[in-house]
Design a protein around this motif. Sequence first.
Motif, PDB file in Angstrom:
ATOM      1  N   UNK A  30       0.849  -1.187   0.000  1.00  0.00           N
ATOM      2  CA  UNK A  30       0.000   0.000   0.000  1.00  0.00           C
ATOM      3  C   UNK A  30       0.884   1.237   0.000  1.00  0.00           C
ATOM      4  N   UNK A  31       0.335   2.351  -0.471  1.00  0.00           N
ATOM      5  CA  UNK A  31       0.983   3.639  -0.340  1.00  0.00           C
ATOM      6  C   UNK A  31      -0.080   4.665   0.031  1.00  0.00           C
ATOM      7  N   UNK A  32       0.348   5.754   0.659  1.00  0.00           N
ATOM      8  CA  UNK A  32      -0.590   6.675   1.285  1.00  0.00           C
ATOM      9  C   UNK A  32      -0.644   6.418   2.778  1.00  0.00           C
ATOM     10  N   UNK A  33      -1.403   7.227   3.498  1.00  0.00           N
ATOM     11  CA  UNK A  33      -1.315   7.211   4.959  1.00  0.00           C
ATOM     12  C   UNK A  33      -2.351   6.346   5.655  1.00  0.00           C
ATOM     13  N   UNK A  34      -3.400   5.870   4.969  1.00  0.00           N
ATOM     14  CA  UNK A  34      -4.510   5.230   5.670  1.00  0.00           C
ATOM     15  C   UNK A  34      -4.052   4.030   6.492  1.00  0.00           C
ATOM     16  N   UNK A  35      -3.195   3.192   5.923  1.00  0.00           N
ATOM     17  CA  UNK A  35      -2.718   2.023   6.656  1.00  0.00           C
ATOM     18  C   UNK A  35      -1.236   2.129   6.986  1.00  0.00           C
ATOM     19  N   UNK A  36      -0.676   3.322   6.865  1.00  0.00           N
ATOM     20  CA  UNK A  36       0.759   3.481   7.080  1.00  0.00           C
ATOM     21  C   UNK A  36       1.056   3.662   8.560  1.00  0.00           C
ATOM     22  N   UNK A  37       2.059   2.974   9.077  1.00  0.00           N
ATOM     23  CA  UNK A  37       2.381   3.053  10.502  1.00  0.00           C
ATOM     24  C   UNK A  37       3.211   4.282  10.826  1.00  0.00           C
ATOM     25  N   UNK A  38       2.625   5.456  10.718  1.00  0.00           N
ATOM     26  CA  UNK A  38       3.349   6.691  11.001  1.00  0.00           C
ATOM     27  C   UNK A  38       2.856   7.327  12.282  1.00  0.00           C
TER      28      UNK A  38
END
Length: 862
Positions: free
Chosen positions: A69-77
Amino acid sequence: MKFYKNRFISLISIILVFTGWVGNISGRTLYYPDEMTFSRHKTGTEFPNVQCKAHDINRLGLTITNMGVFGSLYSPGPAHIPPPSGIYPYPGNVQHLAVGAFWIGAVIGDDTLVSVGADGWKNVMDMWPDPYPGSEIIRRSILDPDDEDAVSEQDFITTYTDTFLSPYSGYIDLSGHRPLGIEITQKSYAWSYSYAEDFILFDLWLKNLDTVDLEDVYMGIFIDGDVMYVESQGYDDDVSGFKRTIPSPLGCGFIDTINIAWIADNDGRDQAAEPCPDDFDLTSVTGVRLLNTPLNSKESSFNWWISNGNAELDWGPRLMGTPGDPFRDFGGFLGTPEGDKNKYYIMRHDEFDYNQLSAALDHTSDGWLPPPALLAVDFADGFDTRYLLSFGPFDLSPGEHAPVTFAYVGGEDFHTDCDAFGNIFNPYYPYDYDEYLNFNDFGLNAVWASWMYDNPGYDTDGDGYKGKFHLCVQESAFTYDTVQFEPFLIIDTEIVYTVADTLWYEGDGLPDFRGAAPPPPPTIRVKPRLTEYYQGELHVRWNGLYSETAKDFFSNLPDFEGYRAYISLTPRASDFTLVCSYDIEDYNKYIWDYSLLRWELRDPPFTIDSLQKIYPGIDDPFRHGRRNPFPWKDSLFYFTPQEWNQSNTRDTNLIHKVYPEQPPPSILDPELAAMQYPEEVTEDGNFKYFEYKYIFRNLLPSQLYYITITAFDYGSLSGNVGPLETSPTINMVAEYAQRSADEVEAGDFEVVVYPNPYRIDRDYREPEGGLFEGRGMDQAHDDYVRSIHFTNLPHNCTIRIFTLDGDLVRKIEHHCAPDDARSMHERWDLINDDGLQVVSGIYLYTVESQHGSQIGKIVIIM
């Protein structure tokens, strides 16, 4: 009546998946999971090494991960600073992406299987990295002269598979997720060049890890756009479509095929809460363009739909069934394809949906199902839309690889009139509004993305084939000026002639991932200073060895032209102000082509010394302009300065050389020179000849300044690119124009705290509030950027903040190298040691170091 989406996102599952995970965002600290329960297809109970990084080097801010995935929805930030999710222009506060994900489906025997990075709706996530330390995201950059494997200015490389089973896969197929046995090697590339700053290239390699063939493989790139302000909920008014062609940027009336899927806000406004022109910021568009697919891929599809918990609102265009291709029901709704079989069906169905703006029109004559009678207008004027760009089929034998390359592209000024949607859009006649939408910048950037992938007119493998070209045949008129020179006399004469120019528009089919580039920017060293009149200065030094000797990719010649000094109050590239420039004194030589009857530029610029060696009779090239050409034998030339020819390197008010009398080095290897010619190098091992300095003067000590020195070239003749300059954000340094830490330690200076008192009703993010907090953190909430500043600090000290009762509120360890930027400065975020925001009151602070202790008061009014 407007129906709003019921976005089904299981926060519980996301929290379970990502508890304890904080990705490495552009160099930030990486934390690993505390405790997870996963079952791996091969190794049992280990958990995945999830990471994310951010492309932040150009105007498209994008988070990438190692889980498909790319983008923030599932990104661990970090939650308080959301990872950039299609922020465009970047840095900024407008996002264009919730999540992008990869879907891969294939037939294995009698089974149809699909693995997804994310399905974008029910939290199905099938692609995961290996356990720690595997699948690390590797960073590379051509800005590092020692990084021989780098491709772009910001490379991210990682691998992941679909063989790591999580409890969140197989949400619909009750049998659970069965993996394809796919490994994906993902490489993403970003550049800051002026022609390449609006896109990111993804280069994927799919590998069959299994022992059986994967047949009829299809792949899809899924995009859930959500075009809105970062902290907004304005995701339910987006529109999507597919753009096939644009007028060629090469001109001559040609048309370029770009075939790009796109998504944008319907009117450029976030819910239109304010009257025009306020709130008219969502004016850009983003999209995906395929650049390379496996050779035997013959089909492609574009589908958009609306996902919603209400079945009536879960809708997308669908073709009617035929005897040879029966209609497939997705389970009571026409939008979201849930489950493996439905996902595979939509990827392989060879269907190109009409644009969303046309959703209220009846397309049954073209084989489409009729639009929903009550909701079609609501869908056409924008909703919570997502799209899928698919291609295939191709087969993968065991161990075989298949390449996939695509560009994620942004474009500005898609919307140019705040009132256009209200005045023009008609769902039953959307053509006027469709014509209003401006694809110029978006289309140009899509073309450049393909050219960056495969350079037109460049023979990559040396077989003589350079790609495809147009012949632009034009009839032109040329008027001779009245010119007197021996032995000719030309008097105002118009000649009409025909010229056929070769315009390369497509490469040789082999990837290059290269383009004309500016010289690498210098690494700058900044020394702050406070004058006796309390005027701040920032003294900047750099060594130009690599900037001035780097070779152009096409010409294989050094093309350095000069340096420019910039300053800004924010880290946004558009906010930097040019304050000084230096460039070599050189001239472009134009030669008269007697066959084409026109002036042509064929050579790189000439210095005055090189011109006088070639043409001994020339003294001042500037005298020989177009109206006074310079005759030489049977040729005719005229000259123009390449830049301003601001080449004075002795004036200390300008960009100047630290050692103006130093001749060029005897050899260009600093280490050998230090041994053989020690008089040519500094104590730090740098060549004296390439040492430069510039002083930023008359600065406010309380302000944080962003300063930079860029390098620029004279352009690339073979690449048809004008002069290029490094982005000011590449090597910028943020620094206060205050006393340096060594000055503080050598003198007896008191610690200064500001703003003091701190008032919550003051907007310290704005100029009227002093710009004391939040600069460069547009996406962060006010509570996460609150700042009280300590300055006049030694480089090693401990700051303690107490209540009046003596209770410790916060302890801050300030430890910096003496020459580090901001080594004399520290920030307190108004958070106590328990992670809570402090309350109004009077506080005491102490600063302790080997040089002594100081005590003071801070007043906070919340």
